[in-house]
Write a protein that holds these residues in place. Structure first.
Motif, short mmCIF file in Angstrom:
data_model
loop_
_atom_site.label_atom_id
_atom_site.label_comp_id
_atom_site.label_asym_id
_atom_site.label_seq_id
_atom_site.Cartn_x
_atom_site.Cartn_y
_atom_site.Cartn_z
N PHE A 86 0.68 -1.05 0.05
CA PHE A 86 -0.26 -0.28 0.48
C PHE A 86 1.08 1.52 -0.06
O PHE A 86 0.51 2.06 -0.25
CB PHE A 86 -0.79 -0.01 1.33
N ASN A 87 2.17 0.43 0.54
CA ASN A 87 2.71 2.20 0.64
C ASN A 87 2.91 3.13 -0.78
O ASN A 87 3.45 4.39 -0.33
CB ASN A 87 4.13 1.52 1.40
N ALA A 88 3.26 2.18 -1.73
CA ALA A 88 3.55 3.15 -3.21
C ALA A 88 1.95 3.66 -3.73
O ALA A 88 2.62 4.55 -4.64
CB ALA A 88 3.83 2.13 -3.90
N LEU A 89 1.34 3.50 -3.54
CA LEU A 89 -0.30 4.29 -3.83
C LEU A 89 -0.43 5.29 -3.55
O LEU A 89 -0.41 5.92 -2.21
CB LEU A 89 -1.51 2.45 -3.96
N SER A 90 -0.61 6.05 -4.62
CA SER A 90 -1.51 7.47 -4.58
C SER A 90 -2.56 7.82 -4.04
O SER A 90 -3.25 6.15 -4.20
CB SER A 90 -0.80 8.09 -5.70
N LEU A 91 -3.13 8.14 -3.63
CA LEU A 91 -4.76 8.92 -3.77
C LEU A 91 -5.83 8.27 -4.55
O LEU A 91 -6.46 7.19 -4.39
CB LEU A 91 -4.86 9.55 -3.06
N ASP A 92 -5.06 8.42 -5.60
CA ASP A 92 -5.64 7.62 -7.21
C ASP A 92 -5.87 6.57 -7.24
O ASP A 92 -6.97 5.87 -7.19
CB ASP A 92 -5.76 8.97 -8.07
N GLU A 93 -4.95 6.31 -6.78
CA GLU A 93 -4.59 4.73 -7.01
C GLU A 93 -5.22 3.55 -5.88
O GLU A 93 -5.46 2.47 -6.11
CB GLU A 93 -3.24 4.37 -7.14
N LEU A 94 -4.99 4.44 -5.03
CA LEU A 94 -5.86 3.49 -3.50
C LEU A 94 -8.36 3.48 -3.97
O LEU A 94 -8.53 2.63 -3.40
CB LEU A 94 -5.90 4.20 -2.27
N ARG A 95 -8.27 4.50 -4.57
CA ARG A 95 -9.59 4.83 -5.26
C ARG A 95 -10.26 3.93 -5.81
O ARG A 95 -11.29 2.93 -5.97
CB ARG A 95 -9.50 6.48 -6.09
N ASP A 96 -9.43 3.73 -6.82
CA ASP A 96 -9.58 2.80 -8.43
C ASP A 96 -9.35 1.45 -7.52
O ASP A 96 -9.71 0.42 -7.49
CB ASP A 96 -8.40 3.29 -9.39
N LEU A 97 -8.21 0.42 -6.62
CA LEU A 97 -8.46 -0.42 -5.90
C LEU A 97 -9.87 -0.38 -5.11
O LEU A 97 -10.20 -2.01 -5.75
CB LEU A 97 -7.24 -0.49 -4.88
N ALA A 98 -9.94 0.58 -4.46
CA ALA A 98 -11.60 0.61 -3.90
C ALA A 98 -12.95 -0.12 -5.10
O ALA A 98 -13.53 -0.71 -4.77
CB ALA A 98 -11.78 1.42 -2.68
N LYS A 99 -12.03 0.53 -6.32
CA LYS A 99 -13.71 0.62 -7.01
C LYS A 99 -12.78 -1.42 -7.92
O LYS A 99 -14.61 -2.11 -8.12
CB LYS A 99 -13.65 1.32 -8.52
#
Length: 192
Positions: A86-99
């Motif tokens: 999770f450390n390397a993920l940006s906020l947008d990538e975290l949103r995409d992961l949730a989707k």
């Protein structure tokens, strides 16, 4: 009127000797005459500078590489610290992961902050999460364990010592996130 010249420091003398264009015998003898008090250090430095550099032309063998890797493993303490995917993920990538996983963002945040009791998460969901993070299941599980120290980014002056909240079950996390019962049942299902 007397002329007072200050003597160069030990480091200045050794540095000057080390940058001489020819630190050979004549240069060493001149420095030894000018600085007899530094004779042992000058001789050691001269030997070090005259020692040849060993450069092997052949690549390392597999056995050599294995020995080096084993040595480094012992040196590091034998167990490398796992880094959270999770450390390397940006906020947008975290949103995409949730989707992609069809869960609210707060579920992903709870995993990132290690607030989920991993033992309560169905293997199917953990596998999907690992694949989405480009990680292996074992690597993911090893990084999701509880934190032993509070997150320093959240520490501040307080009258009480900060504590780490107890991990929450995956099902409780889904309920608190407002995941509908039908979707919750699908996420809690484990094909194994």
């Amino acid at each position: 009127m007397t002329s007072h010249t200050s003597r160069p420091s030990r480091d200045d003398v050794l540095n000057a000797f080390s940058v001489e264009p020819d630190p050979g015998r004549e240069t060493l003898e001149r420095y030894l005459r000018d600085h007899p008090d530094l004779a042992p250090e000058l001789v050691d430095l001269s030997r070090e500078l005259s020692r040849g550099v060993c450069e092997d032309e052949e690549p390392l063998t597999l056995e050599d590489e294995a020995l080096i890797d084993a040595g480094w493993s012992r040196r590091r303490g034998a167990t490398p610290k796992s880094v959270s995917p999770f450390n390397a993920l940006s906020l947008d990538e975290l949103r995409d992961l949730a989707k992609r996983l069809e869960v609210p963002r707060q579920v992903i945040t709870a995993f990132r902050e290690r607030r989920v009791d991993v033992a309560t998460v169905p293997r199917r969901f953990l596998t999907s999460l690992a694949v989405a993070l480009n990680s292996t299941l074992d690597q993911l599980v090893s990084t999701l364990g509880p934190q032993h120290t509070p997150d320093l980014a959240r520490s501040y002056k307080s009258n009480t010592k900060p504590i780490v909240a107890a991990p929450v079950s995956f099902e409780r996390l889904l309920i608190d996130a407002g995941v509908p019962e039908e979707r919750r049942a699908g996420l809690m299902a484990d094909d194994n």
